[in-house]
Write a protein that holds these residues in place. Structure first.
Motif, PDB file in Angstrom:
ATOM      1  N   UNK A  37       0.836  -1.346  -0.046  1.00 16.38           N
ATOM      2  CA  UNK A  37      -0.188  -0.053  -0.088  1.00 16.38           C
ATOM      3  C   UNK A  37       1.001   1.340   0.040  1.00 16.38           C
ATOM      4  N   UNK A  38       2.007   1.270   0.785  1.00 12.72           N
ATOM      5  CA  UNK A  38       2.945   2.584   0.718  1.00 12.72           C
ATOM      6  C   UNK A  38       3.317   2.659  -0.601  1.00 12.72           C
ATOM      7  N   UNK A  39       3.967   1.696  -1.311  1.00 12.75           N
ATOM      8  CA  UNK A  39       4.398   1.934  -2.632  1.00 12.75           C
ATOM      9  C   UNK A  39       3.365   2.261  -3.598  1.00 12.75           C
ATOM     10  N   UNK A  40       2.013   1.715  -3.500  1.00 12.35           N
ATOM     11  CA  UNK A  40       1.065   2.191  -4.553  1.00 12.35           C
ATOM     12  C   UNK A  40       0.624   3.503  -4.235  1.00 12.35           C
ATOM     13  N   UNK A  41       0.517   4.009  -3.005  1.00 16.27           N
ATOM     14  CA  UNK A  41      -0.002   5.404  -2.816  1.00 16.27           C
ATOM     15  C   UNK A  41       0.966   6.546  -2.994  1.00 16.27           C
ATOM     16  N   UNK A  42       2.365   6.112  -2.877  1.00 17.12           N
ATOM     17  CA  UNK A  42       3.398   6.921  -3.327  1.00 17.12           C
ATOM     18  C   UNK A  42       3.458   7.177  -4.796  1.00 17.12           C
ATOM     19  N   UNK A  43       3.220   5.996  -5.442  1.00 18.75           N
ATOM     20  CA  UNK A  43       3.171   5.880  -6.851  1.00 18.75           C
ATOM     21  C   UNK A  43       1.984   6.664  -7.518  1.00 18.75           C
ATOM     22  N   UNK A  44       0.829   6.593  -6.811  1.00 12.80           N
ATOM     23  CA  UNK A  44      -0.447   7.300  -7.252  1.00 12.80           C
ATOM     24  C   UNK A  44      -0.068   8.939  -6.995  1.00 12.80           C
TER      25      UNK A  44
ATOM     26  N   UNK B  38       0.309   4.835 -14.766  1.00 17.83           N
ATOM     27  CA  UNK B  38       0.262   3.615 -14.171  1.00 17.83           C
ATOM     28  C   UNK B  38      -0.883   2.487 -14.780  1.00 17.83           C
ATOM     29  N   UNK B  39      -0.549   1.178 -14.579  1.00 17.14           N
ATOM     30  CA  UNK B  39      -1.481   0.540 -14.832  1.00 17.14           C
ATOM     31  C   UNK B  39      -1.864  -0.631 -13.805  1.00 17.14           C
ATOM     32  N   UNK B  40      -2.828  -1.039 -13.406  1.00 13.16           N
ATOM     33  CA  UNK B  40      -3.243  -1.726 -12.351  1.00 13.16           C
ATOM     34  C   UNK B  40      -4.065  -2.985 -12.785  1.00 13.16           C
ATOM     35  N   UNK B  41      -3.606  -4.199 -12.191  1.00 12.98           N
ATOM     36  CA  UNK B  41      -4.311  -5.424 -12.584  1.00 12.98           C
ATOM     37  C   UNK B  41      -4.610  -6.634 -11.273  1.00 12.98           C
TER      38      UNK B  41
ATOM     39  N   UNK C 146       2.679  10.409  -7.172  1.00 14.25           N
ATOM     40  CA  UNK C 146       3.651  10.714  -8.316  1.00 14.25           C
ATOM     41  C   UNK C 146       2.921  10.839  -9.677  1.00 14.25           C
ATOM     42  N   UNK C 147       1.980   9.835  -9.900  1.00 14.55           N
ATOM     43  CA  UNK C 147       1.269  10.095 -11.125  1.00 14.55           C
ATOM     44  C   UNK C 147       0.330  11.373 -11.410  1.00 14.55           C
TER      45      UNK C 147
END
Length: 631
Positions: free
Chosen positions: A322-329, A339-342, A331-332
């Motif tokens: 979750x930490x990685x994903x939230x930081x990535x979002x 990003x692409x999610x699946x 950044x986007x």
């Protein structure tokens, strides 16, 4: 498995050029594994335009070959550099004949119930070094990676597992591989053993890619066929070629048949540089790569998004926490990134070893399950971008989605329950203290057959700087209820490469690894569309020695259910789903793994990467073939 190809994480399992093998699942480190920062100068500020820097939290080892032992990062390099197989896969998960490689083929049902596929390949196919690819190169793959000679060197030899005569050839009883025929310069055939039919994924069952024999041996070794099956010349022995084979295994720039070739590898920095293979003819639809250079480097999970933001990385695949994903979002949201999610076709897990120590008792495995709040764990790790599963599957898999309601009724979710855990431990005989008196407090003990007492101490191996491991320390190892129940867990932190050596009991690396030492590992597994657990839960002693069934769970019923699942007609989807439910119900009872989460993966990348399409069925090595770098 992958040997160690366990994407164990484990594994996953099985790329197209390897589709003929019933390989171990590819073993991945759990998300966020890290060991050392990269020191190579791979910043994007002066990088050529037509380049993508790909970051991975799993560290490269330089051992690309999946038939001995490699991790998920090494396996990526293997997939980038191996292709021109007879069968490929579309982004939809449909397996197709690769007409870029295959000129024509014929499939014939034989009277004995076997089935023969005769392949004629196109003329003019080449490796990256310019040497020609002929039918012998495909037969080489079938023979080399099934041979006893390689098996005696520690190689897995299940490449031709499903073909007629494999067992006799692989154990050295037969000189010829009966089900593999070399017909002429561009034609060969493969015959599927009747006991392996019907098979739910029939086409990849007869997929085979090319291997350059002279690279692994020399020009003196020949492949012959006198009418009874292909075989090696008599000079191909372990004594004559072990040194050459092991040297070739460590060859960083081995001849490539895939879209890319390795130009260099920095062992200290764990950075591989790949260039387009100019002789690659294209995928099944003729697609060729347009990104000239791919730099594959190690990143730390805690700084990976910073590297993406600063341009030292262009692509981060399978971000899971979750930490990685939230930081990535976040950044986007700043622009210039996408990003692409699946959904994931796999799961993170605790893997238990079931043939020694306390985890040999199913009650102990179940007790540990009752003492970890997995819903809480999954939420804490994935940040809501994932869920808990209760069997060997992931959210993305169609047969799980179509049986989800039934499984929810039949599977034990192992909801947190201290008393249930204690009752199980008592049932298993852990009712003594260290002196053999009735248990009151501290670590429980069990009397073994020889009268000695075995403590309820779990030796746990985890890879260094691993966010999942850190969370397990808090949520499981330091859980006060664990001590209340009488269980102690000791954590040993090591590199992921060393962890794999212990996981596979790979004495070829060091005698100490061959001694059962750790009874619990935290890993993860991903699956390809070809869902086949036949060898994952094998009880065959020879396959166990080769690194299959890293749980070392010896259960004939589980093995039979795994075998029976794929022995289903491709047209019988309902029958496949019924067998899947039966398999999962048994698995859920035996609990060789404790699933921790099944993620919603996120790939984050610089917006200069265009047409980057990915889903749960494919990975970045295939997606980058269709992508390009733009302004």
């Amino acid at each position: 498995m992958t040997k160690k190809i366990l994407a164990l994480l484990l594994v996953f399992v099985m790329v197209f050029s390897l589709a003929a093998c019933n390989s171990k699942d590819v073993t991945e480190s759990t998300e966020a594994t890290a060991t050392a920062e990269t020191t190579a100068d791979t910043t994007g500020t002066e990088a050529p335009l037509n380049q993508i820097i790909m970051g991975s939290t799993t560290e490269l080892s330089g051992d690309w070959l999946p038939y001995f032992q490699n991790n998920a990062a090494d396996y990526d390099i293997w997939k980038f550099t191996n292709g021109q197989a007879t069968v490929d896969m579309k982004f939809t998960g449909e397996y197709v004949v690769d007409n870029t490689t295959v000129k024509s083929y014929e499939a014939v049902d034989n009277a004995d119930g076997s089935k023969t596929y005769t392949w004629t390949i196109n003329e003019g196919l080449k490796y990256s070094d310019g040497s020609p690819i002929t039918a012998k190169d495909y037969v080489t793959s079938a023979l080399l990676w099934s041979s006893k000679v390689l098996g005696d060197m520690g190689c897995t030899t299940d490449y031709g597992y499903n073909w007629l005569g494999w067992k006799e050839f692989s154990n050295g009883e037969a000189k010829e591989f009966k089900g593999v025929r070399l017909i002429d310069e561009y034609t060969f055939s493969l015959t599927v053993d009747p006991s392996k039919l019907p098979y739910f994924y029939e086409l990849p069952l007869v997929s085979v890619g090319p291997t350059k024999l002279s690279y692994w041996t020399d020009d003196a070794v020949e492949i012959k066929d006198d009418g009874n099956g292909a075989y090696f010349s008599d000079n191909f022995t372990k004594e004559n070629y072990e040194e050459k084979v092991l040297a070739a295994r460590n060859g960083i720039t081995m001849p490539s048949s895939g879209a890319y070739m390795v130009e260099s590898y920095d062992e200290a920095a764990k950075v591989a540089v790949l260039k387009i293979n100019p002789n690659y003819p294209g995928a099944w639809d003729g697609q060729k790569p347009s990104i000239e250079t791919i730099v594959y480097k190690k990143v730390l999970s805690e700084t990976a998004l910073d590297e993406l933001a600063t341009g030292s990385v262009d692509l981060l695949s399978k971000m899971a926490s979750g930490d990685e994903i939230n930081a990535g979002l976040d950044l986007v949201d700043t622009g210039n990134f996408a990003y692409t999610s699946y959904a994931r076709a796999g799961y993170g897990k605790l893997e238990f070893v079931c043939d020694f120590g306390p985890t040999a008792d199913v009650e102990v495995r179940q007790a540990i399950a009752y003492l970890l709040d997995r819903n809480d764990f999954a939420k804490a790790f994935t940040g809501g971008f994932g869920s808990v599963v209760n069997g060997p599957y992931g959210e993305a898999m169609w047969f799980y989605q179509e049986t989800k309601a039934e499984l929810n009724e039949k599977l034990n979710p192992y909801a947190y329950n201290l008393q249930a855990a204690i009752d199980l431990l008592v049932k298993a005989g852990y009712v003594y203290d260290a002196n053999g008196a009735d248990y009151t407090t501290g670590v429980r003990y069990k009397k073994q057959a020889d009268g000695t007492l075995m403590p309820l101490i779990i030796e746990w191996a985890s890879s260094e700087q691993n966010a999942v491991s850190d969370l397990l320390v808090v949520k499981l190892q330091e859980n006060p209820d664990l001590a209340t129940a009488g269980i102690q867990i000791n954590q040993t932190v090591m590199t992921f490469t060393e962890l794999l050596n212990y996981l596979y009991r790979d004495a070829s690396q060091d005698a100490k690894y061959g001694v059962p030492t750790y009874s619990m590992f935290n890993l993860a597994t991903n699956y390809t569309p070809r869902y086949d657990l036949t060898n994952t839960y094998t009880t065959d002693p020879e396959l166990l020695k080769q690194g299959f069934n890293t749980n070392f769970i010896i259960d004939k019923d589980l093995e039979a259910l795994a075998n029976g699942l794929v022995l289903t007609s491709a047209a019988d989807r309902d029958g496949f789903k019924t067998k899947f439910v039966d398999l999962v119900v048994k698995w859920n009872e035996l609990l060789p793994d404790l699933p921790l989460y099944s993620n919603i993966y996120h790939d984050f990348y610089n917006a200069k990467l265009k047409n980057y399409n990915i889903n749960a069925l494919v990975d970045s090595t295939q997606s980058l073939l269709y992508a390009h770098v733009g302004e």
